[in-house]
Design a protein around this motif. Sequence first.
Motif, PDB file in Angstrom:
ATOM      1  N   ARG A  11      -1.305   3.488  10.686  1.00  0.00           N
ATOM      2  CA  ARG A  11      -0.034   2.996  10.170  1.00  0.00           C
ATOM      3  C   ARG A  11      -0.010   3.204   8.651  1.00  0.00           C
ATOM      4  O   ARG A  11      -1.013   3.544   8.046  1.00  0.00           O
ATOM      5  CB  ARG A  11       0.126   1.516  10.504  1.00  0.00           C
ATOM      6  N   GLN A  13       0.194   1.041   6.272  1.00  0.00           N
ATOM      7  CA  GLN A  13      -0.712   0.157   5.545  1.00  0.00           C
ATOM      8  C   GLN A  13      -2.168   0.614   5.667  1.00  0.00           C
ATOM      9  O   GLN A  13      -2.986   0.321   4.784  1.00  0.00           O
ATOM     10  CB  GLN A  13      -0.575  -1.289   6.011  1.00  0.00           C
ATOM     11  N   ASP A  14      -2.481   1.348   6.743  1.00  0.00           N
ATOM     12  CA  ASP A  14      -3.830   1.891   6.868  1.00  0.00           C
ATOM     13  C   ASP A  14      -4.081   2.951   5.800  1.00  0.00           C
ATOM     14  O   ASP A  14      -5.173   3.024   5.221  1.00  0.00           O
ATOM     15  CB  ASP A  14      -4.036   2.495   8.262  1.00  0.00           C
ATOM     16  N   ALA A 104      -3.266  -3.582   1.015  1.00  0.00           N
ATOM     17  CA  ALA A 104      -2.655  -3.160   2.282  1.00  0.00           C
ATOM     18  C   ALA A 104      -1.772  -4.269   2.850  1.00  0.00           C
ATOM     19  O   ALA A 104      -0.689  -4.008   3.393  1.00  0.00           O
ATOM     20  CB  ALA A 104      -3.744  -2.770   3.284  1.00  0.00           C
ATOM     21  N   LEU A 105      -2.204  -5.521   2.717  1.00  0.00           N
ATOM     22  CA  LEU A 105      -1.403  -6.651   3.192  1.00  0.00           C
ATOM     23  C   LEU A 105      -0.122  -6.802   2.382  1.00  0.00           C
ATOM     24  O   LEU A 105       0.949  -7.100   2.931  1.00  0.00           O
ATOM     25  CB  LEU A 105      -2.222  -7.940   3.129  1.00  0.00           C
ATOM     26  N   GLN A 108       2.205  -4.086   3.548  1.00  0.00           N
ATOM     27  CA  GLN A 108       2.748  -4.410   4.866  1.00  0.00           C
ATOM     28  C   GLN A 108       3.871  -5.429   4.772  1.00  0.00           C
ATOM     29  O   GLN A 108       4.943  -5.253   5.375  1.00  0.00           O
ATOM     30  CB  GLN A 108       1.632  -4.942   5.764  1.00  0.00           C
ATOM     31  N   ASP A 109       3.666  -6.479   4.007  1.00  0.00           N
ATOM     32  CA  ASP A 109       4.684  -7.520   3.878  1.00  0.00           C
ATOM     33  C   ASP A 109       5.923  -6.993   3.151  1.00  0.00           C
ATOM     34  O   ASP A 109       7.060  -7.281   3.550  1.00  0.00           O
ATOM     35  CB  ASP A 109       4.099  -8.713   3.117  1.00  0.00           C
ATOM     36  N   GLN A 112       7.852  -4.663   5.550  1.00  0.00           N
ATOM     37  CA  GLN A 112       8.521  -5.410   6.615  1.00  0.00           C
ATOM     38  C   GLN A 112       9.796  -6.080   6.122  1.00  0.00           C
ATOM     39  O   GLN A 112      10.764  -6.215   6.877  1.00  0.00           O
ATOM     40  CB  GLN A 112       7.572  -6.464   7.202  1.00  0.00           C
ATOM     41  N   SER A 120       8.051  -0.011  -1.433  1.00  0.00           N
ATOM     42  CA  SER A 120       6.736  -0.547  -1.055  1.00  0.00           C
ATOM     43  C   SER A 120       5.603   0.208  -1.741  1.00  0.00           C
ATOM     44  O   SER A 120       4.680  -0.394  -2.306  1.00  0.00           O
ATOM     45  CB  SER A 120       6.563  -0.485   0.467  1.00  0.00           C
TER      46      SER A 120
END
Length: 205
Positions: A11, A13-14, A104-105, A108-109, A112, A120
């Motif tokens: 993904r 974020q990966d 990465a977190l 992701q947030d 989203q 992002s």
Amino acid sequence: TSGLISYLLPRLQDFVFITVFLFGMLLGSRFIGDGDTGRHIVVGKIIVTEYYIPTVNVFSHTMSGLSLTTTEWLSEAIFAVAYLAMGLNGVVLLSALLIGIAFALVFQDTFQNSRSFILSFGLILLIVLATLFHWLARPHLFSWLLFAVWLPRMDQLARGDTRNVWQFPLLMLLWASLHGGFVLGILVCGAYLAGWLVEYLQKEV
């Protein structure tokens, strides 16, 4: 089968994690260029090898014997485990992992909530540039990670999702044992509470 394949595919974020992690590993010795890193490792070694948390200063000639408050005992123990396992390479590896997961977190947030790749990725780039001078093997890296975990859960709670409310005291207990940055979590709670109070008063008026 399609569900398994989609789960195994990397993904966005990966990719962020891998990029930030590899960049951190390339920095290498930069992580251990701060004088406090050695002290944190030594305190951690006492904790994990002698099974007690130091409460008396034994590291300073001028302050020897005075009371010592070890507020970051858990992070120091974790750094010591990394050091005992792999030497300073282990400390660098741990530091790069913490930063990579935290960023990465955040990505992701952000994605989203915004559904914007440009926003992002741009935010992550700005964060890297703003924090690069402090990419050091010190307990504050745990605060970066826990802040990235704490903030989205607080936002979910503010939106009325109470499924993760039980996690807050556990996260705070962990955070307070890792680094003094746990105060940030309290400030975030206060900010959301103030926002809720303003909205409530506006409705009443």
